[in-house]
Design a protein around this motif. Structure first.
Motif, PDB file in Angstrom:
ATOM      1  N   THR A   1      40.334  47.774  27.401  1.00 28.79           N
ATOM      2  CA  THR A   1      38.441  48.034  27.125  1.00 28.79           C
ATOM      3  C   THR A   1      39.001  46.874  28.644  1.00 28.79           C
ATOM      4  O   THR A   1      39.194  46.115  28.895  1.00 28.79           O
ATOM      5  CB  THR A   1      38.556  47.224  26.419  1.00 28.79           C
ATOM      6  N   PRO A   2      37.296  47.328  29.768  1.00 30.08           N
ATOM      7  CA  PRO A   2      37.769  46.696  30.784  1.00 30.08           C
ATOM      8  C   PRO A   2      36.819  45.539  31.014  1.00 30.08           C
ATOM      9  O   PRO A   2      36.930  44.542  30.083  1.00 30.08           O
ATOM     10  CB  PRO A   2      36.342  47.766  31.579  1.00 30.08           C
ATOM     11  N   PRO A   3      37.592  44.620  32.311  1.00 27.05           N
ATOM     12  CA  PRO A   3      37.962  44.619  33.151  1.00 27.05           C
ATOM     13  C   PRO A   3      39.764  45.042  33.167  1.00 27.05           C
ATOM     14  O   PRO A   3      40.083  45.399  34.381  1.00 27.05           O
ATOM     15  CB  PRO A   3      37.765  43.788  34.247  1.00 27.05           C
ATOM     16  N   THR A   4      40.500  44.885  31.934  1.00 24.93           N
ATOM     17  CA  THR A   4      41.794  44.596  32.288  1.00 24.93           C
ATOM     18  C   THR A   4      42.388  46.098  32.574  1.00 24.93           C
ATOM     19  O   THR A   4      41.469  47.267  32.463  1.00 24.93           O
ATOM     20  CB  THR A   4      42.026  45.140  30.192  1.00 24.93           C
TER      21      THR A   4
ATOM     22  N   GLY B   1      45.375  54.859  32.563  1.00 25.44           N
ATOM     23  CA  GLY B   1      43.802  55.681  32.053  1.00 25.44           C
ATOM     24  C   GLY B   1      42.966  55.501  32.494  1.00 25.44           C
ATOM     25  O   GLY B   1      42.038  56.662  32.868  1.00 25.44           O
ATOM     26  N   ALA B   2      42.007  54.277  32.506  1.00 24.37           N
ATOM     27  CA  ALA B   2      41.062  53.885  32.551  1.00 24.37           C
ATOM     28  C   ALA B   2      40.692  53.892  34.140  1.00 24.37           C
ATOM     29  O   ALA B   2      40.424  54.452  35.266  1.00 24.37           O
ATOM     30  CB  ALA B   2      40.749  52.579  31.979  1.00 24.37           C
TER      31      ALA B   2
ATOM     32  N   ILE C   1      45.225  58.329  27.101  1.00 24.05           N
ATOM     33  CA  ILE C   1      44.160  58.793  26.667  1.00 24.05           C
ATOM     34  C   ILE C   1      43.182  58.292  26.538  1.00 24.05           C
ATOM     35  O   ILE C   1      42.277  58.624  26.852  1.00 24.05           O
ATOM     36  CB  ILE C   1      44.888  59.884  26.223  1.00 24.05           C
ATOM     37  N   LEU C   2      43.826  56.978  24.774  1.00 27.87           N
ATOM     38  CA  LEU C   2      42.602  56.810  25.095  1.00 27.87           C
ATOM     39  C   LEU C   2      42.044  55.432  25.858  1.00 27.87           C
ATOM     40  O   LEU C   2      40.646  55.734  25.543  1.00 27.87           O
ATOM     41  CB  LEU C   2      43.351  55.457  23.361  1.00 27.87           C
ATOM     42  N   SER C   3      42.619  55.395  26.715  1.00 25.21           N
ATOM     43  CA  SER C   3      41.774  54.703  27.332  1.00 25.21           C
ATOM     44  C   SER C   3      40.829  55.805  28.545  1.00 25.21           C
ATOM     45  O   SER C   3      39.686  55.249  28.902  1.00 25.21           O
ATOM     46  CB  SER C   3      42.650  53.364  28.928  1.00 25.21           C
ATOM     47  N   PHE C   4      41.322  56.890  28.980  1.00 28.43           N
ATOM     48  CA  PHE C   4      41.064  57.850  29.646  1.00 28.43           C
ATOM     49  C   PHE C   4      39.660  57.943  28.398  1.00 28.43           C
ATOM     50  O   PHE C   4      38.334  58.549  29.629  1.00 28.43           O
ATOM     51  CB  PHE C   4      41.567  59.408  29.788  1.00 28.43           C
TER      52      PHE C   4
END
Length: 296
Positions: free
Chosen positions: A239-242, A246-247, A230-233
């Motif tokens: 943080t990108p690019p990891t 969700g991201a 949820i937090l990554s979404f």
């Protein structure tokens, strides 16, 4: 009636060991075995990600962007040309690391605070528990969102945010267990022999309070993985690019019609992971139930 028959009738049934009982109860449900297999597969993928992933998960190739499934890219590529399967595998490593680390930190801090509050009581115990009550007034996800928004994104900030949001649950659970265990006669006997508080807490109270905490730990790992997603979404998590599931879903929002597999695959991974940890947690709860001790 012969003597041998009478002797056999008077013999007590064979005693079931704790391991036999645990194994039969835990593996007696196929859904728990299925959940255990999924977790085992995730752990395997997370450990051997560098060897299992066919491509570098962060390597950009604009000439291969938004490709569908093919022999070269089994799950296609995203809008930056990165291999979806590789990012999915590395996303398992991120999710498991965040889930296990966050829950591990929260459980240790919560157990110590809750155990000390219940053992010593008085103003110290009342203060600790009131602080825990205040933190529990906010839902876990909302509290994690607030902490993550204040600290910013990043792996360790997300872990800290998710850990803080879960400490009250472990503190209250541990406090209840310690209050129950410390009234037993063997605790009174150990105290009368002059044992120090540290020995009583870490040698007797904590070990005899672990069963429900193990169940809670397993259940919370799935919830924490969902919280990290949820937090990554929302853009305040990993943080990108990891690679993070969700991201990946957030990145695929603008391409739902053009390339739906970009969001379907990480969504299924999150669903199956949370489901697996919940099933294993249910299995552990049944297997560690003291009412079933000595029974099959």
């Amino acid at each position: 009636m012969s003597k041998s028959v009478l002797t056999g009738a008077m013999e007590a049934p064979p005693r079931v060991t704790e391991w036999q009982r645990f194994r039969r109860v835990f593996f007696g449900r196929k859904i728990v075995v299925f959940g255990t297999a999924i977790i085992g597969l995730l752990v395997f993928a997370a450990i051997f990600a560098p060897w299992l992933a066919p491509y570098d998960p962060v390597k950009i190739s604009l000439t291969e962007r938004l490709q569908g499934p093919s022999w070269a890219h089994w799950l296609g590529t995203d809008n930056y040309g990165r291999d979806t399967l590789s990012r999915l595998i590395y996303g398992a490593r991120t999710s498991l690391f965040v889930g296990l680390t966050s829950v591990g930190l929260a459980s240790v801090v919560g157990m110590v605070l809750g155990g000390m509050a219940a053992y010593y009581g008085g103003w110290f115990g009342a203060t600790v528990m009131r602080v825990m009550d205040a933190l529990m007034a906010l839902p876990v996800v909302v509290l994690a969102l607030v902490v993550a928004a204040l600290l910013g994104g990043g792996l360790w900030n997300v872990i800290f945010a998710l850990s803080v949001s879960q400490v009250p649950e472990y503190a209250r659970l541990m406090a209840g267990q310690v209050r129950s265990v410390k009234e037993n006669d063997y605790i009174t006997a150990v105290r009368s022999l002059g044992a120090k508080d540290s020995r009583i807490m870490f040698g007797h109270l904590f070990p005899n309070s672990f069963a429900p905490l193990i169940v809670q730990f397993t259940l919370q790992v799935g919830s924490t993985i969902l919280g990290e997603a949820i937090l990554s979404f929302l853009g305040i998590g990993i943080t990108p690019p990891t690679a993070a599931w969700g991201a990946m879903i957030s990145n695929a929002r603008d391409y739902l019609l053009q390339q739906p597999i970009m969001s379907i695959v990480p969504g299924l991974a999150i669903m199956l992971t949370v489901f697996a940890f919940n099933m294993v947690g249910d299995g552990l709860r049944d297997a560690l139930d003291p009412r079933l001790r000595g029974r099959l």
